[in-house]
Design a protein around this motif. Structure first.
Motif, PDB file in Angstrom:
ATOM      1  N   GLY A   1     -44.637 -27.491  22.386  1.00 26.63           N
ATOM      2  CA  GLY A   1     -44.449 -28.796  23.011  1.00 26.63           C
ATOM      3  C   GLY A   1     -43.054 -29.368  22.913  1.00 26.63           C
ATOM      4  N   LYS A   2     -42.164 -28.705  22.181  1.00 30.34           N
ATOM      5  CA  LYS A   2     -40.798 -29.208  22.025  1.00 30.34           C
ATOM      6  C   LYS A   2     -39.832 -28.362  22.846  1.00 30.34           C
ATOM      7  N   PRO A   3     -38.884 -29.002  23.568  1.00 32.13           N
ATOM      8  CA  PRO A   3     -37.935 -28.248  24.392  1.00 32.13           C
ATOM      9  C   PRO A   3     -37.084 -27.295  23.561  1.00 32.13           C
ATOM     10  N   VAL A   4     -36.822 -26.117  24.109  1.00 32.60           N
ATOM     11  CA  VAL A   4     -35.962 -25.122  23.477  1.00 32.60           C
ATOM     12  C   VAL A   4     -34.667 -25.049  24.273  1.00 32.60           C
ATOM     13  N   ASP A   5     -33.538 -25.156  23.587  1.00 30.58           N
ATOM     14  CA  ASP A   5     -32.238 -25.153  24.251  1.00 30.58           C
ATOM     15  C   ASP A   5     -31.758 -23.720  24.449  1.00 30.58           C
ATOM     16  N   LEU A   6     -31.912 -23.206  25.674  1.00 35.74           N
ATOM     17  CA  LEU A   6     -31.495 -21.846  25.995  1.00 35.74           C
ATOM     18  C   LEU A   6     -30.262 -21.867  26.878  1.00 35.74           C
ATOM     19  N   THR A   7     -29.414 -20.859  26.727  1.00 32.98           N
ATOM     20  CA  THR A   7     -28.323 -20.685  27.684  1.00 32.98           C
ATOM     21  C   THR A   7     -28.925 -20.181  28.988  1.00 32.98           C
ATOM     22  N   GLN A   8     -28.141 -20.249  30.058  1.00 33.50           N
ATOM     23  CA  GLN A   8     -28.646 -19.773  31.342  1.00 33.50           C
ATOM     24  C   GLN A   8     -29.067 -18.311  31.263  1.00 33.50           C
ATOM     25  N   ARG A   9     -28.273 -17.489  30.578  1.00 30.57           N
ATOM     26  CA  ARG A   9     -28.586 -16.069  30.493  1.00 30.57           C
ATOM     27  C   ARG A   9     -29.846 -15.830  29.683  1.00 30.57           C
ATOM     28  N   GLU A  10     -30.026 -16.566  28.592  1.00 29.48           N
ATOM     29  CA  GLU A  10     -31.248 -16.428  27.795  1.00 29.48           C
ATOM     30  C   GLU A  10     -32.470 -16.828  28.624  1.00 29.48           C
ATOM     31  N   TYR A  11     -32.330 -17.896  29.411  1.00 27.31           N
ATOM     32  CA  TYR A  11     -33.431 -18.331  30.272  1.00 27.31           C
ATOM     33  C   TYR A  11     -33.737 -17.278  31.332  1.00 27.31           C
ATOM     34  N   ASP A  12     -32.680 -16.730  31.939  1.00 29.01           N
ATOM     35  CA  ASP A  12     -32.861 -15.689  32.952  1.00 29.01           C
ATOM     36  C   ASP A  12     -33.629 -14.497  32.380  1.00 29.01           C
ATOM     37  N   LEU A  13     -33.223 -14.063  31.184  1.00 27.55           N
ATOM     38  CA  LEU A  13     -33.854 -12.909  30.558  1.00 27.55           C
ATOM     39  C   LEU A  13     -35.317 -13.191  30.235  1.00 27.55           C
ATOM     40  N   LEU A  14     -35.580 -14.350  29.658  1.00 32.72           N
ATOM     41  CA  LEU A  14     -36.950 -14.710  29.301  1.00 32.72           C
ATOM     42  C   LEU A  14     -37.847 -14.771  30.532  1.00 32.72           C
ATOM     43  N   THR A  15     -37.410 -15.466  31.577  1.00 34.19           N
ATOM     44  CA  THR A  15     -38.266 -15.626  32.748  1.00 34.19           C
ATOM     45  C   THR A  15     -38.469 -14.301  33.481  1.00 34.19           C
ATOM     46  N   PHE A  16     -37.456 -13.446  33.460  1.00 39.21           N
ATOM     47  CA  PHE A  16     -37.614 -12.139  34.101  1.00 39.21           C
ATOM     48  C   PHE A  16     -38.666 -11.315  33.376  1.00 39.21           C
ATOM     49  N   LEU A  17     -38.566 -11.223  32.053  1.00 35.82           N
ATOM     50  CA  LEU A  17     -39.536 -10.436  31.292  1.00 35.82           C
ATOM     51  C   LEU A  17     -40.926 -11.065  31.361  1.00 35.82           C
ATOM     52  N   ALA A  18     -40.991 -12.395  31.295  1.00 39.32           N
ATOM     53  CA  ALA A  18     -42.290 -13.080  31.335  1.00 39.32           C
ATOM     54  C   ALA A  18     -42.980 -12.907  32.677  1.00 39.32           C
ATOM     55  N   ALA A  19     -42.190 -12.720  33.739  1.00 37.01           N
ATOM     56  CA  ALA A  19     -42.766 -12.529  35.066  1.00 37.01           C
ATOM     57  C   ALA A  19     -43.375 -11.137  35.223  1.00 37.01           C
ATOM     58  N   HIS A  20     -43.051 -10.234  34.278  1.00 36.08           N
ATOM     59  CA  HIS A  20     -43.560  -8.867  34.347  1.00 36.08           C
ATOM     60  C   HIS A  20     -44.104  -8.460  32.974  1.00 36.08           C
ATOM     61  N   PRO A  21     -45.127  -9.163  32.472  1.00 35.37           N
ATOM     62  CA  PRO A  21     -45.627  -8.899  31.112  1.00 35.37           C
ATOM     63  C   PRO A  21     -46.100  -7.459  30.953  1.00 35.37           C
ATOM     64  N   GLY A  22     -45.703  -6.871  29.817  1.00 37.06           N
ATOM     65  CA  GLY A  22     -46.126  -5.518  29.497  1.00 37.06           C
ATOM     66  C   GLY A  22     -45.268  -4.428  30.102  1.00 37.06           C
ATOM     67  N   LYS A  23     -44.441  -4.756  31.073  1.00 39.64           N
ATOM     68  CA  LYS A  23     -43.583  -3.752  31.714  1.00 39.64           C
ATOM     69  C   LYS A  23     -42.310  -3.594  30.899  1.00 39.64           C
ATOM     70  N   VAL A  24     -42.005  -2.356  30.524  1.00 35.07           N
ATOM     71  CA  VAL A  24     -40.853  -2.080  29.675  1.00 35.07           C
ATOM     72  C   VAL A  24     -39.613  -1.846  30.538  1.00 35.07           C
ATOM     73  N   TYR A  25     -38.529  -2.540  30.178  1.00 31.52           N
ATOM     74  CA  TYR A  25     -37.256  -2.397  30.891  1.00 31.52           C
ATOM     75  C   TYR A  25     -36.190  -1.882  29.931  1.00 31.52           C
ATOM     76  N   SER A  26     -35.466  -0.869  30.355  1.00 32.11           N
ATOM     77  CA  SER A  26     -34.359  -0.378  29.543  1.00 32.11           C
ATOM     78  C   SER A  26     -33.214  -1.376  29.592  1.00 32.11           C
ATOM     79  N   ARG A  27     -32.233  -1.190  28.720  1.00 32.94           N
ATOM     80  CA  ARG A  27     -31.069  -2.069  28.714  1.00 32.94           C
ATOM     81  C   ARG A  27     -30.336  -1.989  30.056  1.00 32.94           C
ATOM     82  N   ILE A  28     -30.244  -0.781  30.599  1.00 33.49           N
ATOM     83  CA  ILE A  28     -29.571  -0.626  31.893  1.00 33.49           C
ATOM     84  C   ILE A  28     -30.358  -1.345  32.983  1.00 33.49           C
TER      85      ILE A  28
END
Length: 234
Positions: A154-181
């Motif tokens: 319930g409390k806001p988390v202060d993320l950088t734009q890149r951290e937010y991008d990474l989180l939302t990308f992975l969360a949009a594809h739960p369980g799918k493994v992505y390499s660093r590349i």
């Protein structure tokens, strides 16, 4: 570009400022400049740029301190650190204090323009935001796509734009493994990677420190050893 974006260059070498400004303006960007750290910090606060190119070794205040202060003030403008030093520690430090990217001098103008474009682009986030609706996740995490906000218990988390991008990308594809590349291409929008995959590891570590109950034993951003990262918060 439909809307002109503004780039702030904070660099004490006038010859570099001039050539970078020329190339940015040729690509359609508006440009602000500052030649020392204190002036750069003031310009960032007043000008609200869409991206900052920030040299490390600056008069009056080093680039790392400028970036750290902006992040402490809640300003998550994308920051690309410019450094003439090759030490891995300098690159990691820049990422640890909240920079989104780094590029080592001497750099090609083509590479720099590609980095600017990749970091300033926002349209690529749209689909991931729409798919990661504001549904509660494991560990009390909620992603509010409509206002780009993440909450933990319930409390806001202060993320950088890149951290937010990474989180939302992975969360949009739960369980799918992505390499660093994969992540460099999909989240960072880079067609080349090289040593830049280190950026992914540092960003994942920072993200875990902010959203995991126990960062050492993550429940949301998980690692598949030898393969990559995936979102496990269901």
């Amino acid at each position: 570009m439909d809307e002109k974006k503004t780039v702030l260059i904070v660099e004490d070498e006038k010859s570099i400022v001039d050539i970078v400004r020329f190339n940015l303006e040729k690509e359609g960007y508006a440009v602000l400049t500052a030649y020392d750290g204190e002036a750069g910090l003031a310009a960032a606060r007043a000008g609200r740029p869409d991206l900052i190119l920030l040299d490390v070794m600056l008069p009056k205040m080093i680039g790392f301190d400028v970036c750290r202060i902006l992040r402490e003030e809640g300003d998550n403008v994308p920051v690309i650190i410019l450094t003439a030093r090759e030490e891995e520690a300098d690159k990691v430090l820049g990422l640890e204090i909240g920079a989104d990217d780094y590029i080592t001098k001497p750099f090609s103008m083509r590479e720099l323009m590609a980095r600017v474009k990749a970091n300033i682009r926002r349209t690529a986030m749209g689909q991931a935001h729409e798919e990661s609706a504001a549904a509660p996740r494991a560990g009390g995490l909620t992603i509010h796509a409509e206002n780009y906000q993440v909450c933990k218990h319930g409390k806001p988390v202060d993320l950088t734009q890149r951290e937010y991008d990474l989180l939302t990308f992975l969360a949009a594809h739960p369980g799918k493994v992505y390499s660093r590349i994969d992540l460099m291409e999909q989240v960072w929008n880079y067609d080349y990677v090289g040593d830049d995959v280190r950026t992914v590891d540092v960003t994942v570590r920072r993200l875990r420190e902010k959203i995991e109950d126990d960062p050492a034993n993550p429940a949301l951003i998980l690692t598949r050893r030898g393969v990559g990262y995936y979102f496990g918060g269901e």
